[in-house]
Enzyme design. Structure first.
Site, PDB file in Angstrom:
ATOM      1  N   LYS A 273       0.836  -1.202   0.000  1.00  0.00           N
ATOM      2  CA  LYS A 273       0.000   0.000   0.000  1.00  0.00           C
ATOM      3  C   LYS A 273       0.871   1.254   0.000  1.00  0.00           C
ATOM      4  O   LYS A 273       1.911   1.298   0.670  1.00  0.00           O
ATOM      5  CB  LYS A 273      -0.914  -0.030   1.230  1.00  0.00           C
TER       6      LYS A 273
ATOM      7  N   SER B  55      -9.475   1.455   3.425  1.00  0.00           N
ATOM      8  CA  SER B  55      -8.722   2.298   2.511  1.00  0.00           C
ATOM      9  C   SER B  55      -7.643   1.558   1.729  1.00  0.00           C
ATOM     10  O   SER B  55      -7.038   2.122   0.818  1.00  0.00           O
ATOM     11  CB  SER B  55      -8.060   3.433   3.300  1.00  0.00           C
TER      12      SER B  55
ATOM     13  N   SER C 284      -9.685  -1.279   7.351  1.00  0.00           N
ATOM     14  CA  SER C 284      -9.146  -0.968   6.028  1.00  0.00           C
ATOM     15  C   SER C 284      -8.349  -2.075   5.363  1.00  0.00           C
ATOM     16  O   SER C 284      -7.972  -1.941   4.209  1.00  0.00           O
ATOM     17  CB  SER C 284      -8.281   0.294   6.105  1.00  0.00           C
TER      18      SER C 284
END
Length: 507
Positions: free
Chosen positions: A100, A180, A204
Site C-alpha cells: 500500500k 482504505s 481498512s
C-alpha cells in the site's frame, strides 16, 4: 527459533498441490509460488513476468499507483542466479508482492494517495517491510488507496487512469474495492499479485479483503511495527496483510514476527460468540451466505454461542472518530517532519484532491471540532480526552467481560453488512462510510486482532461476501489457527473471471 524456510512443508498441506503448476502462473498462491521457486520448478523471472503481465492487463482496476517492472525483473534475475550458484533458498525468495502506498519502500514514492506527497521518495523502508525483503520478497509496486486512508470506497480523484476514477472491485469493475487499502484488496482478488500489505485503522484491510474475495488480517495493535507508515491514529493504526489463503497470511505473519504458527485446533475446542447486534440489519445476500457459513461450522462441531452487546455501537462511536480526527494532525505533522518529506501539514492539506477527504480536514480536523450536538459545536479535544479516559476503557472492558463470561475464543460476524456498492461520488458519503465500517470498527477501537475470510459469492450479483473473527488483544496466533480451520470448512475464496465484468465498468 526456527526460520519458516527451515520448517518442513506445512502439516496437512498436499505436496502435490504445492508443486502443481496451474495453467497460468498468476493463479498461484503465495505459498505455492514460493515452494515452486524454492524447489526450482519455476524461476523467479517467470513468476514476476506473469504477474507484471496480469497487472498491465487490468489497468482499469486502478489497483496500482506505481509499478517498477525493470527493478522487479532485475531482482528476479538476481535471485535466480543466487539459487543457481547454490545459495540457500529464502522463505519468499523471488516471489512478488505489493505494498500500500502509505508504507515506505525505498525506490518508490510514498504518496499516501495524495498529490502533495507525489515527489516524496523515502530513504528508508517501513520497518514492517524489512523482514519481508530479507525473506526474499520482491516489491513490484505500490497499491492505490483512499486518499490519506480516510475512507472505505477507494474513490481517489488524484490517482487513476483517464476516464475511470476510483479503485475498482475485482469481481465487478463498476463497484468499489473497499478501503482504505483498496488497491491491495483488488490486486490480490483479481490475481494481479499473490499478496499485499495494507493498513487497518477501522477495517481498512478486512473490508477490501471481504469485498474482493480474499483474506485480510488485522493484527493486534503493536504486533507489527508502524515506523515509516503514513499515520491516521497511532492508537488504532496497524499494517496487515491481504492474501488468497489463510496459509499465506500465516506465512507472512511468521516472517514479520518470527513466531511459529499455532496448531490448527479441533472443531470441538473452538467457541465463537455471535453478537446479535453485528448480525442485525444485513443485506439479504450477506445474511444468507454468512448464516450458511455459521451453520457449516456448527455442523462440524464448533461451539456457537449467542451473545449480546447492547451498547456496542454507541461505545464504538464514542471512540472511533474522536481518536482518528484528533490524533491525525499531530501524527501526520510528526511523520512529515521526521521522514523529511519536504511537505508541511498545511501544504499536505492544501493539496488534497478527493472532496470527501478535503471536507474531513477542513470541517473537522483543522477547526478542532467533532460536529454538532443539539446545535452546539462539539470540541474535538474534549471528545478525545473523554474517549481515552472513559469510552475506550469501557469498550475494552466490555469485550473482556464478554469473552470471559462466555469463555470465547473469538466473536464471528459478517465483515460488512452489505455487498460492495457502486463506485461513484455517492460511495464517499459519510452514510456509506459508516455502513461499511459498522461491524469491523468496534473491535478496532479496542486494539483487537481480526481476520476476514471469504464466505462465498452472492448468487444474483456475483459479489464476494466476507465473514470475520476477532479475538482479544494478543490472541493473534490462536485467531489465525481458528481461521485456518474455518477456511478448511468454507473453502478458499472464489476466482473472478474477466468475462461479464468488462461491460460493467463505469467510465
Amino acid at each position: 527459533m526456527r526460520h519458516p524456510v527451515d520448517m518442513p512443508e506445512k502439516v496437512g498441506t498436499d505436496a502435490k498441490r504445492l508443486f502443481a503448476q496451474p495453467e497460468h502462473l498468476w493463479e498461484l498462491t503465495l505459498t505455492e509460488a514460493s515452494a515452486l521457486v524454492r524447489h526450482r520448478r519455476i524461476t523467479s523471472r517467470q513468476l514476476v513476468e506473469a504477474w507484471l503481465s496480469r497487472i498491465a492487463d487490468f489497468s482499469e482496476l486502478n489497483a496500482f499507483i506505481s509499478v517498477d517492472a525493470a527493478a522487479a525483473l532485475k531482482q528476479a534475475d538476481s535471485y535466480d542466479h543466487y539459487l543457481e550458484a547454490g545459495g540457500d533458498p529464502l522463505p519468499l525468495g523471488g516471489v512478488p508482492i505489493a505494498v500500500k502506498d502509505n508504507i515506505q519502500v525505498v525506490g518508490f514514492a510514498n504518496t499516501a494517495g495524495t498529490p502533495a506527497l507525489s515527489k516524496f521518495f523515502p530513504t528508508c523502508n517501513a520497518r514492517v517491510i524489512e523482514p519481508l525483503l530479507k525473506a526474499g520478497a520482491i516489491v513490484v509496486g505500490k497499491t492505490n488507496m483512499h486518499e490519506l486512508a480516510f475512507g472505505t470506497s477507494g474513490y481517489n480523484t488524484a490517482y487513476h487512469i483517464p476516464g475511470v476514477i476510483g479503485v475498482r472491485n475485482a469481481f465487478d469493475h463498476s463497484c468499489i474495492a473497499g478501503g482504505s487499502s483498496s488497491g491491495s484488496g483488488t490486486a490480490v482478488g483479481a490475481l494481479l499479485i499473490p499478496a499485499a500489505l495494507g493498513t487497518d485503522t477501522g477495517g481498512s484491510v478486512r473490508q477490501p479483503g471481504a469485498v474482493n474475495g480474499c483474506v485480510g488480517f488485522r493484527p493486534t495493535v503493536g504486533r507489527y511495527p508502524v515506523d515509516g507508515i503514513t499515520p491516521i491514529s497511532p492508537t488504532r493504526d496497524t499494517p496487515g496483510p491481504i492474501a488468497r489463503s489463510v496459509e499465506d497470511i500465516v506465512l507472512l505473519d511468521s516472517i514479520i514476527t518470527g513466531a511459529l504458527p499455532a496448531e490448527v485446533p479441533a472443531a470441538e475446542s473452538i467457541r465463537l460468540g455471535v453478537v446479535d447486534q453485528l448480525w442485525a440489519d444485513l443485506s439479504e445476500p450477506v445474511r444468507k451466505l454468512t448464516e450458511d457459513a455459521l451453520r457449516k461450522l456448527e455442523q462440524q462441531g464448533v461451539q456457537i454461542v449467542r451473545v449480546s452487546m447492547s451498547e456496542i455501537f454507541e461505545m464504538s462511536h464514542a471512540v472511533s472518530m474522536p481518536l482518528a480526527l484528533h490524533e491525525c494532525r499531530s501524527a501526520l505533522t510528526e511523520y512529515l517532519s521526521a521522514n523529511e518529506t519536504g511537505v508541511s501539514f498545511d501544504e499536505l492539506v492544501a493539496g488534497i484532491s478527493s472532496p470527501d477527504v478535503r471536507t474531513i480536514f477542513e470541517d473537522y480536523i483543522l477547526p478542532g471540532r467533532l460536529g454538532e450536538l443539539e446545535g452546539q459545536s462539539v470540541d474535538l479535544e474534549q471528545a478525545y480526552a473523554t474517549a481515552m479516559k472513559d469510552a475506550r476503557p469501557k469498550l475494552i472492558q466490555s469485550f473482556e467481560f464478554l469473552f470471559k463470561e462466555h469463555q470465547l475464543d473469538a466473536i464471528i460476524h459478517p465483515t460488512t453488512p452489505d455487498l460492495a456498492i457502486k463506485s461513484n461520488p455517492a460511495a464517499t458519503s459519510f452514510e456509506a462510510f459508516a455502513r461499511m465500517i459498522r461491524n469491523a470498527d468496534p473491535a478496532s477501537n479496542a486494539g483487537m486482532p481480526g481476520i476476514s475470510l471469504p464466505a462465498g459469492l452472492s448468487q444474483q450479483e456475483g459479489l464476494p461476501v466476507g465473514i470475520e473473527i476477532e479475538g482479544l488483544p494478543g490472541s493473534d496466533a490462536r485467531l489465525l489457527s481458528i481461521a485456518n480451520f474455518i477456511e478448511s470448512i468454507l473453502g478458499r475464496g472464489p476466482t473472478p473471471t474477466r468475462s461479464g465484468v468488462e461491460s460493467k465498468i463505469s467510465m
